[in-house]
Design an enzyme around this catalytic site. Sequence first.
Site, mmCIF file in Angstrom:
data_model
loop_
_atom_site.group_PDB
_atom_site.id
_atom_site.type_symbol
_atom_site.label_atom_id
_atom_site.label_comp_id
_atom_site.label_asym_id
_atom_site.label_seq_id
_atom_site.Cartn_x
_atom_site.Cartn_y
_atom_site.Cartn_z
ATOM 1 N N ASP A 260 0.849 -1.208 0.000
ATOM 2 C CA ASP A 260 0.000 0.000 0.000
ATOM 3 C C ASP A 260 0.877 1.248 0.000
ATOM 4 O O ASP A 260 0.579 2.236 -0.682
ATOM 5 C CB ASP A 260 -0.893 0.055 1.250
ATOM 6 C CG ASP A 260 -1.793 -1.163 1.378
ATOM 7 O OD1 ASP A 260 -2.085 -1.792 0.341
ATOM 8 O OD2 ASP A 260 -2.191 -1.471 2.515
HETATM 9 P P1 ADP Z 1 2.712 -6.412 -0.337
HETATM 10 O O1 ADP Z 1 2.772 -5.702 0.961
HETATM 11 O O2 ADP Z 1 1.511 -6.054 -1.150
HETATM 12 O O3 ADP Z 1 2.942 -7.899 -0.236
HETATM 13 P P2 ADP Z 1 5.448 -6.289 -1.230
HETATM 14 O O4 ADP Z 1 5.754 -7.271 -0.139
HETATM 15 O O5 ADP Z 1 5.800 -6.695 -2.629
HETATM 16 O O6 ADP Z 1 3.924 -5.827 -1.202
HETATM 17 O O7 ADP Z 1 6.214 -4.932 -0.886
HETATM 18 C C1 ADP Z 1 6.010 -3.770 -1.665
HETATM 19 C C2 ADP Z 1 7.269 -2.938 -1.694
HETATM 20 O O8 ADP Z 1 7.648 -2.632 -0.341
HETATM 21 C C3 ADP Z 1 8.494 -3.574 -2.298
HETATM 22 O O9 ADP Z 1 8.534 -3.423 -3.686
HETATM 23 C C4 ADP Z 1 9.608 -2.796 -1.619
HETATM 24 O O10 ADP Z 1 9.813 -1.547 -2.214
HETATM 25 C C5 ADP Z 1 9.059 -2.565 -0.242
HETATM 26 N N1 ADP Z 1 9.520 -3.595 0.696
HETATM 27 C C6 ADP Z 1 8.819 -4.642 1.175
HETATM 28 N N2 ADP Z 1 9.572 -5.375 2.009
HETATM 29 C C7 ADP Z 1 10.774 -4.767 2.038
HETATM 30 C C8 ADP Z 1 12.022 -4.999 2.729
HETATM 31 N N3 ADP Z 1 12.173 -6.050 3.565
HETATM 32 N N4 ADP Z 1 13.042 -4.131 2.531
HETATM 33 C C9 ADP Z 1 12.901 -3.080 1.716
HETATM 34 N N5 ADP Z 1 11.786 -2.811 1.046
HETATM 35 C C10 ADP Z 1 10.745 -3.632 1.198
HETATM 36 MG MG MG Z 2 -0.459 -5.597 -1.034
#
Ligand code: ADP
Ligand code: MG
Length: 343
Positions: free
Chosen positions: A298
Amino acid sequence: MAAIKEYALLCLENPLLDIQAPGDDTLLEKYGLKPNDAILAEEKHIGIYEDLLNNYSAKLIAGGGAQNTARGAQYMLPPNSVVFLGGVGDDKYAAILQDAVKQAGLRVEYRVDKKEKTGRCGVVITGHNRSMVTDLGAANHYDLEHLKSPEVWKLAEGASHYFVGGYHLTVCPPAIMALAEESAKNDKVFVFSLSAPFIPQFFKDPLDATSPYWDYVIGNETEALSFAESHGWETKDIKEIAKKLAALPKANSKKERVAIITQGTLPTVVAVNGQEVKEYAVHAIDKSKINDTTGAGDAFAAGFVAGLVAGASLSQSIDQGQWLAKLSIQELGPSFPFPKQAY
Ligand code: ADP
Ligand code: MG
Ligand code: MG
């Protein structure tokens, strides 16, 4: 930065209060939950909210995917840039939400239902996993009448960008379609989030009705895989899926379709027009600094859409998304640090 219109960005989805607590396998088993999932509550789940509040150290946090995105976009944009629409009840939970959006400077136009409770999302955290169970409550009663009421529709007409969360497909497809059509007709920007794997899986038809209107579609890797599977695309290759999403038929041919798939710590995959695919590295942070990854996606969408609204390039908008997500995962729940940090 180009001048930004007042309430340039209008967002629609389900305002929810997150009831979040560290749990254990016994709790997951009790309610038949997977460690990492997002589902709608059935009868057997309804007890979990009181359970979390009474028997676990639960925190109440403003949530709802697109409402998080709206708060995050407002965090990055000048005052009075973002308005959020959705349905709430007339209760203490709604008051908590009102307070949170006020602090974030986010304008909301809620449809207030006197009979239904404000929606709740139970979030059970076990290690790095989070299981979400949503009881939509009043959010489920959002209707086209509210969107088309003169004051609200005026905001829709005034906005240049729309952000709709896929979770709203279970609530009010006609409201989504009204915004989608308004967007295409007036060459606005329509951004859509896939929200959760169950949306492509169980709401395929209303989802497919919106796809021609997507200028930007955002999802994570599991949502992309679910979309591919529900559409009989025989691939599990995220780049291939992004390409195919970008190549789906498009209503407004004046704008190219962009598909964006985030993958946690792995690079974000971006496909433009079904041809070009690029990867963008995330903003890495030390594991010890991560507080709570709930709402990372989000927050990514928030930084990204704020970039679009401000007229930034695609690559800068992606980078803003990664940046804001990195800030958010250092906070509890889908929140952003104060005093404000600048990109
Ligand atoms: P969701 O919360 O919908 O599962 P994601 O897990 O793909 O989405 O995370 C979305 C974005 O958040 C990633 O593309 C990245 O930029 C950031 N992000 C998520 N986890 C990490 C992390 N451990 N370290 C750095 N950035 C992160
Ligand atoms: Mg999501
Ligand atoms: Mg993820």
